[in-house]
Design an enzyme around this catalytic site. Structure first.
Site, PDB file in Angstrom:
ATOM      1  N   PHE A  78      37.690  44.306  30.784  1.00  0.00           N
ATOM      2  CA  PHE A  78      38.624  43.770  29.795  1.00  0.00           C
ATOM      3  C   PHE A  78      39.288  44.976  29.135  1.00  0.00           C
ATOM      4  O   PHE A  78      38.709  46.071  29.118  1.00  0.00           O
ATOM      5  CB  PHE A  78      37.894  42.877  28.775  1.00  0.00           C
ATOM      6  N   THR A  79      40.490  44.798  28.612  1.00  0.00           N
ATOM      7  CA  THR A  79      41.268  45.958  28.111  1.00  0.00           C
ATOM      8  C   THR A  79      40.477  46.815  27.117  1.00  0.00           C
ATOM      9  O   THR A  79      40.356  48.034  27.278  1.00  0.00           O
ATOM     10  CB  THR A  79      42.569  45.476  27.422  1.00  0.00           C
ATOM     11  N   LYS A 124      36.155  33.384  20.306  1.00  0.00           N
ATOM     12  CA  LYS A 124      36.510  32.491  21.418  1.00  0.00           C
ATOM     13  C   LYS A 124      35.601  31.265  21.423  1.00  0.00           C
ATOM     14  O   LYS A 124      35.835  30.312  20.684  1.00  0.00           O
ATOM     15  CB  LYS A 124      36.482  33.278  22.710  1.00  0.00           C
ATOM     16  N   PHE A 170      50.126  47.817  25.480  1.00  0.00           N
ATOM     17  CA  PHE A 170      50.641  46.448  25.499  1.00  0.00           C
ATOM     18  C   PHE A 170      50.729  45.841  24.109  1.00  0.00           C
ATOM     19  O   PHE A 170      51.522  44.938  23.873  1.00  0.00           O
ATOM     20  CB  PHE A 170      49.780  45.552  26.406  1.00  0.00           C
TER      21      PHE A 170
HETATM   22  C1  LIG Z   1      35.900  39.017  27.588  1.00  0.00           C
HETATM   23  C2  LIG Z   1      36.254  39.697  26.318  1.00  0.00           C
HETATM   24  N1  LIG Z   1      35.509  40.696  25.861  1.00  0.00           N
HETATM   25  C3  LIG Z   1      35.810  41.332  24.710  1.00  0.00           C
HETATM   26  C4  LIG Z   1      36.918  40.980  23.976  1.00  0.00           C
HETATM   27  C5  LIG Z   1      37.245  41.733  22.721  1.00  0.00           C
HETATM   28  O1  LIG Z   1      36.975  40.915  21.622  1.00  0.00           O
HETATM   29  P1  LIG Z   1      37.786  40.988  20.256  1.00  0.00           P
HETATM   30  O2  LIG Z   1      39.183  40.567  20.521  1.00  0.00           O
HETATM   31  O3  LIG Z   1      37.051  40.050  19.342  1.00  0.00           O
HETATM   32  O4  LIG Z   1      37.709  42.386  19.781  1.00  0.00           O
HETATM   33  C6  LIG Z   1      37.715  39.932  24.406  1.00  0.00           C
HETATM   34  C7  LIG Z   1      38.898  39.536  23.635  1.00  0.00           C
HETATM   35  O5  LIG Z   1      39.767  38.824  24.040  1.00  0.00           O
HETATM   36  C8  LIG Z   1      37.389  39.273  25.613  1.00  0.00           C
HETATM   37  O6  LIG Z   1      38.133  38.274  26.101  1.00  0.00           O
END
Ligand SMILES: Cc1ncc(COP(=O)(O)O)c(C=O)c1O
Length: 481
Positions: free
Chosen positions: A131-132, A265, A454
Site C-alpha cells: 500500500f502507498t 475502514k 499523488f
Molecule cells: C490496506 C491499508 N493499509 C494501511 C492504510 C493506511 O491507513 P491510514 O489511511 O489510516 O493511515 C490504508 C489506507 O487506506 C490501507 O488501505
C-alpha cells in the site's frame, strides 16, 4: 446483504435505516471544469462543495452507527489511564483475540512504528501487495519491499476469487535467497487495496504462516479491511461457507503474530492500532508510542474515537455490516461489466475499480492513464474517484517515473453512505464517458512533490482535453448537470 428478487436478480439491500442525512449538490459541468482546473487535475485537491458523490476513499468516510455515536458521548478524556482505552482493549481481546493493544492515530502511524522497530537498513519486507503509505514507511526505514503475488493478481478481468493470495513458492525462494534474519516480517494485507481490494483465502494465510513460523519470521496482518476479507472467505472459500464472519475473523487472527489496522475502514472511525499476543513485540513497540503518537492509553486518538472504535470493532464482524459495502460493490461491478466498462473483476472490498489502460488504450502510461481517467470521471459525473496508477508511484532514485503495475481509477464505496441509485447514476456516466473516450488525452505534471506525490501534485491536460470533454457532455445533457 444480498436479497433475491422474484425475477431472479440479486439486490444489495441496506440492513440499516438512514436517520441523519447530509445534503449534497450536483455542480454543473462548467463548475466541475473550473474546480478540476484549480485542483491541478488531482481529485485530492478538490473541495467538497464541488463534489456530488465522494468516492475518493472509504477511509474515515463511512456512516457511523447509532451505538458508535452514543459511545462517543461517554468517553473519558484522561490523559493517562482513560477508561475509553480499556473498552477498546476489551473489544480487541474479545473480537480479535489479542492481549496487548497499542492505539495510534491511523494506519500509517502503525506502519511507522512497525518500520521503526522491525525494519533496519538492508532488510527485506515481503508482502502480498504494497500500500502507498506502507511502502513509503518501510523504504524510508531502509528496507526493500517485495510483492509476491500469484499469477492472476494483476489480471483485471479475472475470475480468481482470491487474487490477494501470496505466492508460496516465491515466499520460500525469497527466504532461501536472503535468509530469515534479513526478513523483517511477512505482511498480509486483507483485501489488497491497490490491485482492486482483492482478498486472500484462509487456506493461503495458514500456509504463509506455516512457512514463516518454520523460519522464525513474524506474520504481520494489515487488517484495515478485515471484515470484508472475512466476508469474502465466507462467500468464496468452500470450507467456510457455514462459518460466521466473526469466527472467520478470529481464525484469521490466530495466524498473525502482529495485527495492525487503520480503524478508518472496516471499523468506521478515525484511528488505528497495533495488537499482539507476543510480549517481546509489545515491549519493543511500546516505548515509541509516546514519542510519536501519544500516551499508551490514547496514542494520538481522541477519546471519542477510541470509544467509537471499540464499538466499531464489535460491529464490523456482524455479517450485515461486513457485507454492507461489499455487496453494493458487487452490484456496481456487475452493472459496469454489463455496460462493457472494463471494471476489475472479481468485485473487491473497498471500491469499484476501472482499468484505465483498457478504458483509454490510446493514452500511454507515461501520460498518466489512470490520472486522466480519474479527472475525466469527475468531469462527466461530479463523482470523485482516486487515481491508483503511476501517479501513485514515486519516482526512482534517478528521477524516472516508475510505471505502475496497473492503472486504475478507484471509485470507493464508503460503508452505508450511498445507495443503488447513486451507483446507477455513476455507471450511466461511465458508459457515456466510455463512448466518448477518444476525447480524453493524457496529463503532465506542473508541480510535483518528492514523496507520495499523488496527494498534492498538480497536473495539466494535454491539448486542453478537459474543456473539449465538457463541451461534448453539455451538447448531450445540457448546461444544468
Ligand atoms: C490496506 C491499508 N493499509 C494501511 C492504510 C493506511 O491507513 P491510514 O489511511 O489510516 O493511515 C490504508 C489506507 O487506506 C490501507 O488501505
Amino acid at each position: 446483504m444480498r436479497i433475491k428478487l422474484s425475477d431472479g436478480r440479486d439486490l444489495p439491500i441496506e440492513m440499516h435505516k438512514v436517520r441523519i442525512v447530509q445534503q449534497t449538490t450536483l455542480p454543473p459541468a462548467e463548475q466541475r471544469l473550473r474546480a478540476i482546473t484549480e485542483a491541478g487535475y488531482n481529485t485530492f485537491l478538490l473541495r467538497s462543495r464541488d463534489i456530488f458523490i465522494d468516492m475518493l476513499t472509504d477511509s474515515g468516510t463511512n456512516a457511523m452507527s447509532d451505538n458508535q455515536l452514543a459511545a462517543m458521548m461517554v468517553s473519558d478524556d484522561a490523559y493517562a489511564g482513560g477508561e475509553s482505552f480499556y473498552k477498546l482493549a476489551d473489544a480487541v481481546r474479545e473480537v480479535l483475540g489479542f492481549e496487548f493493544t497499542l492505539p495510534c492515530h491511523q494506519g500509517r502511524a502503525a506502519e511507522h512504528l512497525l518500520a521503526k522497530v522491525f525494519v533496519k537498513p538492508g532488510d527485506q519486507v515481503l508482502m502480498n501487495y504494497h500500500f502507498t503509505t506502507t511502502k513509503a514507511h518501510f523504504e524510508l526505514a531502509g528496507g526493500t519491499v517485495h510483492e509476491i503475488y500469484g499469477p492472476d493478481a494483476l489480471k483485471t478481468d479475472s475470475t480468481n476469487p482470491f487474487k490477494g493470495n501470496l505466492d508460496l513458492q516465491k515466499l520460500k525462494d525469497l527466504i532461501a535467497k536472503f535468509g530469515a534474519a534479513k526478513i523483517s516480517f511477512v505482511r498480509m494485507e486483507a483485501t489488497t487495496n491497490l490491485i482492486g481490494g482483492q482478498p486472500f483465502s484462509l487456506e493461503n494465510l495458514k500456509a504463509v504462516r506455516a512457512i514463516a513460523a518454520a523460519n522464525g519470521i513474524p506474520v504481520v496482518l494489515d487488517a484495515s479491511l478485515i471484515s470484508e476479507n472475512a466476508y469474502f472467505i465466507k462467500r468464496r472459500e468452500k470450507a467456510y461457507q457455514q462459518t460466521s464472519v466473526a469466527d472467520i475473523t478470529r481464525e484469521m487472527m490466530g495466524q498473525a503474530d502482529i495485527l495492525y489496522m487503520s480503524g478508518r475502514k472496516s471499523a468506521s472511525v478515525r484511528g488505528g492500532l497495533i495488537a499482539t499476543n507476543i510480549r517481546k513485540h509489545f515491549d519493543a513497540l511500546r516505548p515509541w508510542l509516546p514519542v510519536y503518537e501519544g500516551f499508551l492509553t490514547y496514542g494520538g486518538m481522541s477519546s471519542k474515537e477510541i470509544e467509537a472504535m471499540a464499538v466499531g470493532i464489535r460491529e464490523m464482524v456482524d455479517e450485515a455490516v461486513a457485507s454492507s459495502s461489499a455487496d453494493l460493490i458487487e452490484y456496481f461491478v456487475n452493472e459496469m461489466v454489463k455496460r462493457e466498462i472494463p471494471a476489475v473483476t472479481p468485485p473487491g472490498g473497498l471500491a469499484g475499480h476501472v482499468d484505465a489502460m483498457r478504458f483509454l488504450p490510446h493514452v500511454p502510461q507515461a501520460q498518466y492513464t489512470a490520472g486522466a481517467m480519474t479527472a475525466a470521471i469527475y468531469l462527466v459525473s461530479g463523482a470523485r474517484p482516486m487515481e491508483r496508477g503511476t501517479i501513485s508511484m514515486d519516482r526512482d532514485a534517478k528521477g524516472n517515473d516508475v510505471l505502475s503495475d496497473l492503472e486504475l481509477s478507484r471509485l470507493a464505496v464508503p460503508r452505508r453512505v450511498y445507495s443503488v441509485s447513486h451507483i446507477d447514476y455513476v455507471v450511466d456516466r461511465l458508459a457515456w464517458l466510455h463512448k466518448n473516450r477518444k476525447l480524453v488525452k493524457g496529463l503532465r505534471f506542473i508541480e510535483e512533490p518528492p514523496v507520495l506525490r499523488f496527494f498534492m501534485g498538480r497536473l495539466e491536460p494535454l491539448e486542453n482535453w478537459g474543456a473539449k470533454l465538457v463541451e461534448a457532455f453539455k451538447a448531450d445533457f445540457g448546461p444544468e448537470v
